[in-house]
Design an enzyme around this catalytic site. Sequence first.
Site, PDB file in Angstrom:
ATOM      1  CB  SER A 159       0.653  -0.680 -10.318  1.00  0.00           C
ATOM      2  OG  SER A 159      -0.102  -1.762 -10.824  1.00  0.00           O
ATOM      3  CG  HIS A 160      -2.666  -0.288 -13.495  1.00  0.00           C
ATOM      4  ND1 HIS A 160      -1.665  -1.137 -13.060  1.00  0.00           N
ATOM      5  CD2 HIS A 160      -2.277   0.162 -14.709  1.00  0.00           C
ATOM      6  CE1 HIS A 160      -0.727  -1.214 -13.985  1.00  0.00           C
ATOM      7  NE2 HIS A 160      -1.071  -0.435 -14.996  1.00  0.00           N
ATOM      8  CG  ASP A 215       3.746  -2.517  -9.018  1.00  0.00           C
ATOM      9  OD1 ASP A 215       3.138  -1.751  -8.244  1.00  0.00           O
ATOM     10  OD2 ASP A 215       3.298  -3.613  -9.376  1.00  0.00           O
TER      11      ASP A 215
HETATM   12  P1  NDP Z   1       1.334  -9.133  -9.766  1.00  0.00           P
HETATM   13  O1  NDP Z   1       2.671  -9.734  -9.996  1.00  0.00           O
HETATM   14  O2  NDP Z   1       1.128  -8.295  -8.593  1.00  0.00           O
HETATM   15  O3  NDP Z   1       0.231 -10.280  -9.712  1.00  0.00           O
HETATM   16  C1  NDP Z   1       0.052 -11.139 -10.806  1.00  0.00           C
HETATM   17  C2  NDP Z   1      -1.010 -12.169 -10.505  1.00  0.00           C
HETATM   18  O4  NDP Z   1      -0.478 -13.115  -9.591  1.00  0.00           O
HETATM   19  C3  NDP Z   1      -2.262 -11.592  -9.856  1.00  0.00           C
HETATM   20  O5  NDP Z   1      -3.382 -12.249 -10.363  1.00  0.00           O
HETATM   21  C4  NDP Z   1      -2.039 -11.880  -8.366  1.00  0.00           C
HETATM   22  O6  NDP Z   1      -3.252 -12.018  -7.630  1.00  0.00           O
HETATM   23  C5  NDP Z   1      -1.312 -13.197  -8.436  1.00  0.00           C
HETATM   24  N1  NDP Z   1      -0.443 -13.417  -7.288  1.00  0.00           N
HETATM   25  C6  NDP Z   1       0.463 -12.553  -6.763  1.00  0.00           C
HETATM   26  N2  NDP Z   1       1.097 -13.121  -5.724  1.00  0.00           N
HETATM   27  C7  NDP Z   1       0.592 -14.376  -5.590  1.00  0.00           C
HETATM   28  C8  NDP Z   1       0.822 -15.449  -4.699  1.00  0.00           C
HETATM   29  N3  NDP Z   1       1.737 -15.358  -3.722  1.00  0.00           N
HETATM   30  N4  NDP Z   1       0.097 -16.586  -4.834  1.00  0.00           N
HETATM   31  C9  NDP Z   1      -0.826 -16.696  -5.822  1.00  0.00           C
HETATM   32  N5  NDP Z   1      -1.102 -15.699  -6.702  1.00  0.00           N
HETATM   33  C10 NDP Z   1      -0.399 -14.556  -6.592  1.00  0.00           C
HETATM   34  O7  NDP Z   1       0.884  -8.329 -11.099  1.00  0.00           O
HETATM   35  P2  NDP Z   1       1.778  -7.504 -12.106  1.00  0.00           P
HETATM   36  O8  NDP Z   1       2.693  -6.641 -11.303  1.00  0.00           O
HETATM   37  O9  NDP Z   1       2.356  -8.400 -13.105  1.00  0.00           O
HETATM   38  O10 NDP Z   1       0.674  -6.579 -12.808  1.00  0.00           O
HETATM   39  C11 NDP Z   1       0.034  -5.577 -12.046  1.00  0.00           C
HETATM   40  C12 NDP Z   1      -1.076  -4.948 -12.840  1.00  0.00           C
HETATM   41  O11 NDP Z   1      -0.539  -4.143 -13.876  1.00  0.00           O
HETATM   42  C13 NDP Z   1      -2.040  -5.911 -13.528  1.00  0.00           C
HETATM   43  O12 NDP Z   1      -3.356  -5.563 -13.164  1.00  0.00           O
HETATM   44  C14 NDP Z   1      -1.826  -5.662 -15.009  1.00  0.00           C
HETATM   45  O13 NDP Z   1      -2.986  -5.806 -15.812  1.00  0.00           O
HETATM   46  C15 NDP Z   1      -1.389  -4.224 -14.997  1.00  0.00           C
HETATM   47  N6  NDP Z   1      -0.652  -3.874 -16.218  1.00  0.00           N
HETATM   48  C16 NDP Z   1      -1.301  -3.174 -17.183  1.00  0.00           C
HETATM   49  C17 NDP Z   1      -0.664  -2.869 -18.368  1.00  0.00           C
HETATM   50  C18 NDP Z   1      -1.376  -2.182 -19.471  1.00  0.00           C
HETATM   51  O14 NDP Z   1      -0.788  -2.016 -20.534  1.00  0.00           O
HETATM   52  N7  NDP Z   1      -2.608  -1.743 -19.311  1.00  0.00           N
HETATM   53  C19 NDP Z   1       0.737  -3.254 -18.601  1.00  0.00           C
HETATM   54  C20 NDP Z   1       1.297  -4.024 -17.513  1.00  0.00           C
HETATM   55  C21 NDP Z   1       0.636  -4.304 -16.365  1.00  0.00           C
HETATM   56  P3  NDP Z   1      -3.766 -10.790  -6.669  1.00  0.00           P
HETATM   57  O15 NDP Z   1      -4.247  -9.744  -7.630  1.00  0.00           O
HETATM   58  O16 NDP Z   1      -4.833 -11.375  -5.831  1.00  0.00           O
HETATM   59  O17 NDP Z   1      -2.564 -10.331  -5.889  1.00  0.00           O
HETATM   60  O1  PYC Z   2       2.099  -0.762 -15.444  1.00  0.00           O
HETATM   61  O2  PYC Z   2       3.288  -1.556 -17.112  1.00  0.00           O
HETATM   62  C1  PYC Z   2       2.357  -0.882 -16.662  1.00  0.00           C
HETATM   63  C2  PYC Z   2       1.466  -0.204 -17.624  1.00  0.00           C
HETATM   64  C3  PYC Z   2       1.715   0.097 -18.916  1.00  0.00           C
HETATM   65  C4  PYC Z   2       0.598   0.730 -19.406  1.00  0.00           C
HETATM   66  C5  PYC Z   2      -0.315   0.820 -18.403  1.00  0.00           C
HETATM   67  N1  PYC Z   2       0.236   0.215 -17.328  1.00  0.00           N
END
Ligand code: NDP
Ligand code: PYC
Length: 348
Positions: free
Chosen positions: A58-59, A199
């Site tokens: 997603s990034h 996502d």
């Molecule tokens: P996920 O729900 O995919 O994962 C969240 C965390 O849970 C990760 O550390 C992941 O590890 C872990 N995880 C997932 N599945 C399991 C499991 N079955 N057992 C144990 N641990 C698990 O992440 P999100 O969808 O919430 O976020 C995705 C990305 O989006 C992140 O990198 C976040 O920083 C980014 N984001 C950025 C934003 C911004 O403003 N810049 C805003 C929102 C999100 P693993 O990575 O190993 O799968």
């Molecule tokens: O995936 O939610 C997101 C997000 C917001 C800003 C950058 N990534």
Amino acid sequence: MQDQIMPGQKEPADTVRIPVEALRTLLARIFERHGTSAEAAAILARNVADAQRDGADSHGVFRMPAYVSTLASGWVDGQAVPVVTDAAPGFISVDACNGFAQPAHQAAQPLLLEKVRSQGIALLAIHDSHHFAALWPDVEPYARHGFVALTFVNSMACVVPHGGKHPLFGTNPIAFAAPRAGGEPLVFDLATSAMAHGDIQIAAREGRQLPPGQGVDSEGSPTCDPQAMLDGGALLPFGGHKGSALSMMVELLAAALTGGNFSFGFSWADHPGAQTPRTGQLLIVIDPARGAGANFAQRAEALVQAMHDAGQPRLPGDRRYRQRRESLELGVALSEADLAMLTKLAEG
Ligand code: NDP
Ligand code: PYC
């Protein structure tokens, strides 16, 4: 998070493999060509390439057209020179000057490390910054120095607070990293929304429906259609009131405490094509060797063993590290279409 290719599973036929260094070079060319300084280009390219390398889809390169359209819109200043202020013994403030958050972080990093080493803890508060990336690259390196790190970023109003009617919070991620004696640093990185906005975009692009409970449509009614969430709808916090409370905390730490905008506090309406949130970021770094934390990494290892003994099959971060090892061995996986998209952006 998209389903990942598991070991032994076949990858799609249109997958190409490219060395991570080559991908960083290609992405840096794109950033610089579309208006960032060479310094910012190198930092952002490494960030996006490393996300792709680790399967943080997603990034990864999926974000490049949005970076380019945002730069073209004039919403973000790719040439910004961050201003670092040594605000107090444990407090560094950075004005990113409407530039990206990662170069602002990098500009303050030497002072931050100096403070953590001399005092055991320090805080980095970045404002007027655009963070459009995964957060784990901001914390994992500190754990490799033996430190514990936490970071918080707010984004753009697209999440309805628990029980509310309208989007207010951002997807507001939190990332944490800690050293561990017997393995890679323990890292988690998660949006406080039910799903990351990235996502949702990927699911909409692929025409996939989502499980219930992720978001609402423009009428505020529950929907499983990611396109309806993007077309005037919104996301929900994860875990109801609990995720909503964490998201509120992220707004306070990343915006109110740093001097950045709240997720609802800016408008990019005059900049068609803009997609990067103009907000803030807070980073806290702790040296656990101070006080009772001298054997922190061993204690972390004991906790990991206890979690495995309790039946937890994998740790947060395990999937990324596995994907990283595979990418370093075979090259970073890209679809032919994504490689063509990047080549075009590098030329156009
Ligand atoms: P996920 O729900 O995919 O994962 C969240 C965390 O849970 C990760 O550390 C992941 O590890 C872990 N995880 C997932 N599945 C399991 C499991 N079955 N057992 C144990 N641990 C698990 O992440 P999100 O969808 O919430 O976020 C995705 C990305 O989006 C992140 O990198 C976040 O920083 C980014 N984001 C950025 C934003 C911004 O403003 N810049 C805003 C929102 C999100 P693993 O990575 O190993 O799968
Ligand atoms: O995936 O939610 C997101 C997000 C917001 C800003 C950058 N990534």
